[in-house]
Write an enzyme that holds these catalytic residues in place. Structure first.
Site, mmCIF file in Angstrom:
data_model
loop_
_atom_site.group_PDB
_atom_site.id
_atom_site.type_symbol
_atom_site.label_atom_id
_atom_site.label_comp_id
_atom_site.label_asym_id
_atom_site.label_seq_id
_atom_site.Cartn_x
_atom_site.Cartn_y
_atom_site.Cartn_z
ATOM 1 N N GLU A 48 0.847 -1.191 0.000
ATOM 2 C CA GLU A 48 0.000 0.000 0.000
ATOM 3 C C GLU A 48 0.883 1.242 0.000
ATOM 4 O OE1 GLU A 48 -2.296 -0.456 3.547
ATOM 5 O OE2 GLU A 48 -0.740 0.382 4.844
ATOM 6 N N LYS A 67 6.502 -0.277 18.728
ATOM 7 C CA LYS A 67 6.156 0.820 19.633
ATOM 8 C C LYS A 67 7.066 0.819 20.859
ATOM 9 C CE LYS A 67 1.441 0.037 18.097
ATOM 10 N NZ LYS A 67 0.175 -0.631 18.428
ATOM 11 N N GLU A 86 -6.496 0.566 14.173
ATOM 12 C CA GLU A 86 -5.340 1.438 14.036
ATOM 13 C C GLU A 86 -5.481 2.344 12.815
ATOM 14 O OE1 GLU A 86 -1.585 -0.186 14.767
ATOM 15 O OE2 GLU A 86 -2.297 -1.512 16.368
ATOM 16 N N GLU A 88 -5.078 -1.132 10.105
ATOM 17 C CA GLU A 88 -5.332 -2.530 10.394
ATOM 18 C C GLU A 88 -6.105 -2.646 11.690
ATOM 19 O OE1 GLU A 88 -1.574 -4.474 10.736
ATOM 20 O OE2 GLU A 88 -0.975 -3.389 12.530
ATOM 21 N N ASN A 131 -6.122 -5.002 15.181
ATOM 22 C CA ASN A 131 -5.488 -6.031 15.992
ATOM 23 C C ASN A 131 -6.557 -6.768 16.781
ATOM 24 O OD1 ASN A 131 -2.522 -5.825 15.628
ATOM 25 N ND2 ASN A 131 -2.899 -3.716 16.245
ATOM 26 N N ARG A 157 -6.779 -8.690 19.347
ATOM 27 C CA ARG A 157 -6.294 -9.175 20.644
ATOM 28 C C ARG A 157 -6.123 -7.994 21.579
ATOM 29 N NH1 ARG A 157 -1.237 -7.112 20.285
ATOM 30 N NH2 ARG A 157 -0.168 -7.197 18.262
ATOM 31 N N VAL A 215 -0.251 -4.695 23.962
ATOM 32 C CA VAL A 215 0.775 -4.486 24.986
ATOM 33 C C VAL A 215 0.505 -3.186 25.743
ATOM 34 C CG1 VAL A 215 3.236 -4.064 25.383
ATOM 35 C CG2 VAL A 215 2.519 -5.798 23.724
#
Length: 451
Positions: free
Chosen positions: A200, A237, A275, A288, A290, A292, A295
């Protein structure tokens, strides 16, 4: 309600989940590799099962060993934590086949959102603005080069089934493309066992803003505000904060609405993160989702007061969300620093070893999420993160001051860490001003001498 839960992970996230379960009255089963035999999560759990040798492919990524431990221990549920099998649809399918609750979204949702091309198409159909890119996946470099020419440079090459910053490279022109593609694809093969790539347009100088959502099985979806994750190195990150200083109240509502729309389009349940890349013009693009817990979830917990792990478990148990959107209020400012066993002065080289002396900070508004202890060994087999330091202040200025104070108190002897590096970032005038983007660390590190 879930009565017995296995944590298919290690380190600080395993400890975090065990503590939440203990407060909920849920028994826990830890799994561990031979290298983690003396780890804190093994000591804290009610039961512990060794699932293999040190390499993650023989332990924490070994689905059969983990499922065998789950069945033999008679657990009701499995929490995957972060990384490892947390976004592996095949693992979720095994849980579903064994009638074990997976604390997360269903396998079909993970498949759809984990495949970047498929997730992109889902968002387009839902009316969510996406970054210009290719509507499919690519395995051959020559085909990718043709796609990149059509999109226009610079482009970013991503592992189609990737996450966590792995399998990603940027090509600024045609001369760079072949090397970038091969590097990203090789990393994807090693990390995810998949060679399909996605291409992309690379958005220059954006902020990385993510919206935390929670969704139950009854169609209820809420936003828990945004996190600014722009302080990152090689897409990994390092410092996260909530709220973001560059997101206005009106933009916050707009992004939250878009994230909720994205979650509903995906038939999403449990905790998830949508995100976005935010340009200086105020325009933002879906990047995208995530599927889950993240962190960096503690910064959201600090500003909202919501225990996200407990909420995950309740949702997985079939309960409705305990809060509605009107109940959620972001108070103050939170910052998280990831403390890693690495050497910033030597290319961030991992620094495993023996911790001979350890002191962690405390005090009002300071939270430590870690699994290390005085005398423990940091092995070379897994992620180098030692701890997460999270602080909460009445505003960003106070949160920065509190984090400086906390980092100044840390003592980790026996290994090299990035504590001083993190402290110096917080003292940087550009960081303090809030006027930075995802390229900040690249420029900061280039001039960093550790003095």
């Amino acid at each position: 309600m879930i009565k017995k839960l296995l944590i298919a992970n290690r380190g600080e996230i395993a400890v975090r989940i065990i503590r939440a379960c203990r407060e909920l009255g849920i028994e826990t089963v830890a799994v561990y590799s031979e290298a983690d035999r003396e780890s804190l999560h093994v000591e804290l759990a009610d039961e512990a099962v060794c699932i293999g040798k040190a390499p993650s492919t023989q332990s924490y990524l070994n689905m059969e060993s983990i499922m065998s431990a789950a069945v033999s221990c008679g657990v009701d549920a499995i929490h995957p934590g972060v990384g490892f099998l947390s976004e592996n649809a095949r693992f979720v399918e095994l849980c579903e086949q064994c009638n074990i609750i997976f604390v997360g979204p269903p396998s079909d949702v993970i498949k759809r959102m984990g495949n970047k091309a498929q997730a992109r198409q889902t968002m387009i159909e839902a009316g969510v603005k996406v970054i210009p890119g290719y509507d499919g996946t690519i395995t051959q470099c020559e085909e990718g080069m043709s796609v990149a020419q059509n999109i226009g440079y610079p482009v970013i090459i991503k592992a189609a089934l990737g996450g966590g910053g792995k399998g990603m490279r940027v090509a600024y022109n045609e001369d760079e493309f072949e090397n970038a593609f091969n590097l990203a694809q090789n990393e994807s093969k090693q990390a995810f066992g998949d060679e399909r790539m996605y291409i992309e347009r690379f958005v220059l100088n954006p902020r990385h803003i993510e919206i935390q959502i929670m969704a139950d099985n009854y169609g209820n979806v809420v936003s828990l505000g945004e996190r600014d994750c722009s302080i990152q190195r090689n897409h990994q990150k390092m410092i996260e904060e909530s709220p973001s200083v560059v997101v206005s109240d009106s933009k916050r509502v707009e992004m939250a609405d878009m994230a909720i729309k994205a979650a509903k389009a995906a038939d999403y349940t449990n905790a998830g993160t949508v995100e976005f890349l935010l340009e200086r013009t105020g325009e933002f693009f879906f990047m995208e989702m995530n599927t889950r817990i993240q962190v960096e979830h503690p910064v959201t917990e600090m500003v909202t007061g919501i225990d996200m792990i407990k909420e995950q478990i309740r949702i997985a148990s079939g309960e409705k969300l305990s809060v509605s959107q009107k109940d959620i209020e972001v108070k103050g400012h939170a910052i998280e620093c990831r403390i890693n066993a690495e050497d910033p002065l030597h290319g961030f080289m991992p620094c495993p070893g023996h911790i001979s002396n350890l002191y962690m900070p405390g005090g009002n508004g300071v939270r430590i999420d870690t699994s290390i202890y005085n005398g423990c060994d940091i092995t070379p087999y897994y992620d180098s993160m030692l701890a997460k330091i999270i602080v909460h202040g009445k505003d960003r200025k106070e949160a920065i001051s509190k984090m400086k104070r906390a980092l100044g108190e840390i003592v980790i002897e026996g290994i090299t860490s990035n504590v001083d590096y993190q402290y110096d970032i917080l003292c940087d005038k550009v960081f303090e001003s809030g006027h930075f983007d995802i390229n900040f660390l690249e420029e900061f590190s280039a001039n960093y001498s550790g003095n």
